[in-house]
Design an enzyme around this catalytic site. Structure first.
Site, PDB file in Angstrom:
ATOM      1  N   LYS A 162       0.961  -1.092   0.434  1.00 49.36           N
ATOM      2  CA  LYS A 162       0.297   0.480  -0.338  1.00 49.36           C
ATOM      3  C   LYS A 162       0.611   1.453   0.144  1.00 49.36           C
ATOM      4  O   LYS A 162       1.991   2.014   0.739  1.00 49.36           O
ATOM      5  CB  LYS A 162      -1.139  -0.008   1.519  1.00 49.36           C
ATOM      6  N   LEU A 163       0.793   2.451  -0.727  1.00 48.26           N
ATOM      7  CA  LEU A 163       0.840   3.376  -0.705  1.00 48.26           C
ATOM      8  C   LEU A 163       0.865   4.472  -0.641  1.00 48.26           C
ATOM      9  O   LEU A 163      -0.476   4.576  -0.574  1.00 48.26           O
ATOM     10  CB  LEU A 163       1.815   4.096  -2.901  1.00 48.26           C
ATOM     11  N   ASN A 192      -5.275   9.374   3.438  1.00 44.72           N
ATOM     12  CA  ASN A 192      -5.848  10.003   4.195  1.00 44.72           C
ATOM     13  C   ASN A 192      -6.284  11.836   4.297  1.00 44.72           C
ATOM     14  O   ASN A 192      -6.081  12.331   4.401  1.00 44.72           O
ATOM     15  CB  ASN A 192      -4.505   9.809   5.267  1.00 44.72           C
ATOM     16  N   ASP A 240     -11.592   4.356   5.070  1.00 44.67           N
ATOM     17  CA  ASP A 240     -11.210   4.443   6.750  1.00 44.67           C
ATOM     18  C   ASP A 240     -11.865   5.246   7.373  1.00 44.67           C
ATOM     19  O   ASP A 240     -13.051   4.702   7.999  1.00 44.67           O
ATOM     20  CB  ASP A 240      -9.579   4.159   6.382  1.00 44.67           C
ATOM     21  N   LYS A 264     -10.955  -0.627  11.200  1.00 41.51           N
ATOM     22  CA  LYS A 264      -9.899  -0.762  12.766  1.00 41.51           C
ATOM     23  C   LYS A 264     -10.806  -0.421  13.881  1.00 41.51           C
ATOM     24  O   LYS A 264     -10.912   1.144  14.298  1.00 41.51           O
ATOM     25  CB  LYS A 264      -9.048   0.855  12.098  1.00 41.51           C
ATOM     26  N   GLY A 292      -4.067  -0.861   9.538  1.00 44.48           N
ATOM     27  CA  GLY A 292      -3.145  -0.688  11.462  1.00 44.48           C
ATOM     28  C   GLY A 292      -3.520   0.888  11.609  1.00 44.48           C
ATOM     29  O   GLY A 292      -3.497   1.737  10.709  1.00 44.48           O
TER      30      GLY A 292
HETATM   31  C1  NPQ Z   1      -4.317   4.920   7.193  1.00 46.85           C
HETATM   32  N1  NPQ Z   1      -2.028   3.487   8.552  1.00 46.85           N
HETATM   33  O1  NPQ Z   1      -4.415   3.555   7.547  1.00 46.85           O
HETATM   34  C2  NPQ Z   1      -3.112   4.855   8.422  1.00 46.85           C
HETATM   35  C3  NPQ Z   1      -2.423   5.466   9.411  1.00 46.85           C
HETATM   36  C4  NPQ Z   1      -1.760   6.176  10.509  1.00 46.85           C
HETATM   37  C5  NPQ Z   1      -0.627   1.919   8.507  1.00 46.85           C
HETATM   38  O2  NPQ Z   1      -0.907   3.574   7.063  1.00 46.85           O
HETATM   39  C6  NPQ Z   1       0.783   7.026  14.665  1.00 46.85           C
HETATM   40  C7  NPQ Z   1       0.035   6.672  14.735  1.00 46.85           C
HETATM   41  C8  NPQ Z   1       1.262   7.438  12.943  1.00 46.85           C
HETATM   42  C9  NPQ Z   1      -1.150   6.303  13.845  1.00 46.85           C
HETATM   43  C10 NPQ Z   1       0.399   7.196  10.361  1.00 46.85           C
HETATM   44  C11 NPQ Z   1      -1.534   2.930   8.366  1.00 46.85           C
HETATM   45  C12 NPQ Z   1       0.696   7.323  11.912  1.00 46.85           C
HETATM   46  C13 NPQ Z   1      -0.918   6.134  12.336  1.00 46.85           C
HETATM   47  C14 NPQ Z   1      -0.451   6.607   9.547  1.00 46.85           C
HETATM   48  C15 NPQ Z   1      -1.720   5.609  11.745  1.00 46.85           C
HETATM   49  O3  NPQ Z   1      -4.591   5.508   7.667  1.00 46.85           O
HETATM   50 MG    MG Z   2      -5.845   4.651   5.463  1.00 49.66          MG
END
Ligand code: NPQ
Ligand code: MG
Length: 369
Positions: A162-163, A192, A240, A264, A292
């Protein structure tokens, strides 16, 4: 069960490399752990609120405050009547704060399951003993650096890449990664919330790269915008940030805003609500995968249990501990042929290693009945 003490533990764990997303960059992972001591057993959970309210409105010190001032005293007042299943309704009066609610519910659930010698996986309805692992790859300073990172993750065995994308870091990195690593690689992107409704034609250019999905391109509150965007983009839209409950999930699916959902547990108020979203999606033939939040072993263990449910048909961001941390506070989760093993012990199946936890702890607060 009776809640006797709760410890709110702040830990700071170095990341193996800075993690950059469209909302910021993180160098050290600051996390709030919740440790409950009941009359029957102890339980652990990890609050997924970030240090700053950048992913959602919740943040670490705010999460600790609402737990300390409202949630923990109220649950202590239940006396012997505390069960994990009663927490959501007890705290329903409080608006929002889902990550805090999830943390206390999960810690109590861990204790309850340890007391009855049942694993979280079996309690939630897991049907697998290992889950496929994807990896989330941050925004890099150059395409070369990105390719080196992706190559490293593929060499480790990750089954899906995943980018992270944002305006200015989208079409080109995705094109080069697809061309370099071939058509067979499972590839998806996560914005995001970095785009707006006018970006439909731009994001439609990603259709050329055969992505599994585009995750959360628009604002978390703009579910209608995602439904509109889905009409101009062929690649499936996956929400998300927007999906904070099973009811919202059902509505977003009904509106055509999302055809895949990232679950999540922290974002939706806990694992019990996470299972309800899983079920809502299963009934509607909407695949789900487990997101995550850079979890340590405590949070990762519980996520992996959830990801073992039947409708988790896409690899999640359920990476090995080493994706983020050179040293975890529990036994690390490791990749075995691209899979992570589902813990089978009672509760979440792992506990912090005391010496390691102590080394990463910056503050402990004990709240007693
Ligand atoms: C997501 N996670 O899916 C989140 C975003 C994210 C693994 O991409 C600290 C704590 C830093 C939570 C950075 C992934 C973070 C965080 C990114 C969650 O959107
Ligand atoms: Mg996300």
């Amino acid at each position: 069960m009776r809640l006797e003490h709760v410890e709110l533990i702040n830990v700071e764990v170095p990341l193996v490399s800075p993690f950059r997303t469209s909302f910021g960059i993180e160098y050290v992972h600051e996390v709030l752990l919740v440790h409950v001591i009941t009359d029957q057993a102890e339980g652990w959970a990890e609050c997924v609120a970030m240090e700053r309210p950048a992913y959602s409105s919740e943040y670490g010190s705010g999460a600790a405050a609402v737990l300390r001032e409202f949630f923990i005293p109220e649950l202590m007042q239940l006396g012997d009547n505390l069960t994990a299943e009663s927490i959501a309704s007890t705290l329903h009066w409080a608006k929002g704060h889902r990550m805090s609610k999830a943390a206390i519910e999960t810690a109590v659930l861990d204790a309850q399951l340890r007391a009855t010698d049942q694993s979280l996986a079996s309690y939630l309805g897991a049907v697998k003993d290992r889950v496929p692992a994807g990896v989330s790859v941050g925004i890099h300073d150059s395409i070369d650096a990105l390719l080196t990172s992706v190559q490293g993750y593929l060499d480790e065995g990750y089954l899906r890449i995943k980018l992270k994308i944002e305006p200015g870091w989208d079409l080109e990195p995705v094109r080069v990664v697809r061309e370099t690593f071939g058509a067979d690689m499972l590839l998806q992107v996560d914005a995001n919330t970095a785009y707006t409704r006018v970006d439909g034609p731009h994001l439609a250019q990603l259709d050329a790269f055969d992505l599994l999905l585009i995750e959360q391109p628009l604002d978390e509150e703009d579910i209608v915008g995602h439904a509109l965007l889905a009409k101009s983009v062929q690649t499936p839209i996956c929400l998300d940030e927007s999906i904070v409950s099973a009811n919202i999930a059902a509505d977003a699916i009904e509106m055509g805003a999302t055809t895949i959902i990232n679950i999540k547990p922290g974002r939706v108020g806990g694992y019990l609500e996470g299972v309800r979203i899983h079920d809502v999606c299963a009934e509607r033939n909407i695949p789900v995968w487990c997101g995550g939040m850079l979890e340590l072993g405590i949070g990762r263990a519980a996520n992996v249990a959830l990801a073992a449910l039947p409708n988790f048909t896409l690899p999640g961001d359920t990476s090995a501990s080493s994706r983020y941390f050179a040293e975890d506070i529990t036994e690390p989760f490791v990749l075995e042929d691209g899979y992570v093993r589902v813990p089978q012990g009672p509760g979440i199946g792992v506990t912090p290693i005391p010496e390691t936890l102590a080394r990463f702890t910056v503050n402990t607060e004990r709240i007693s009945r």
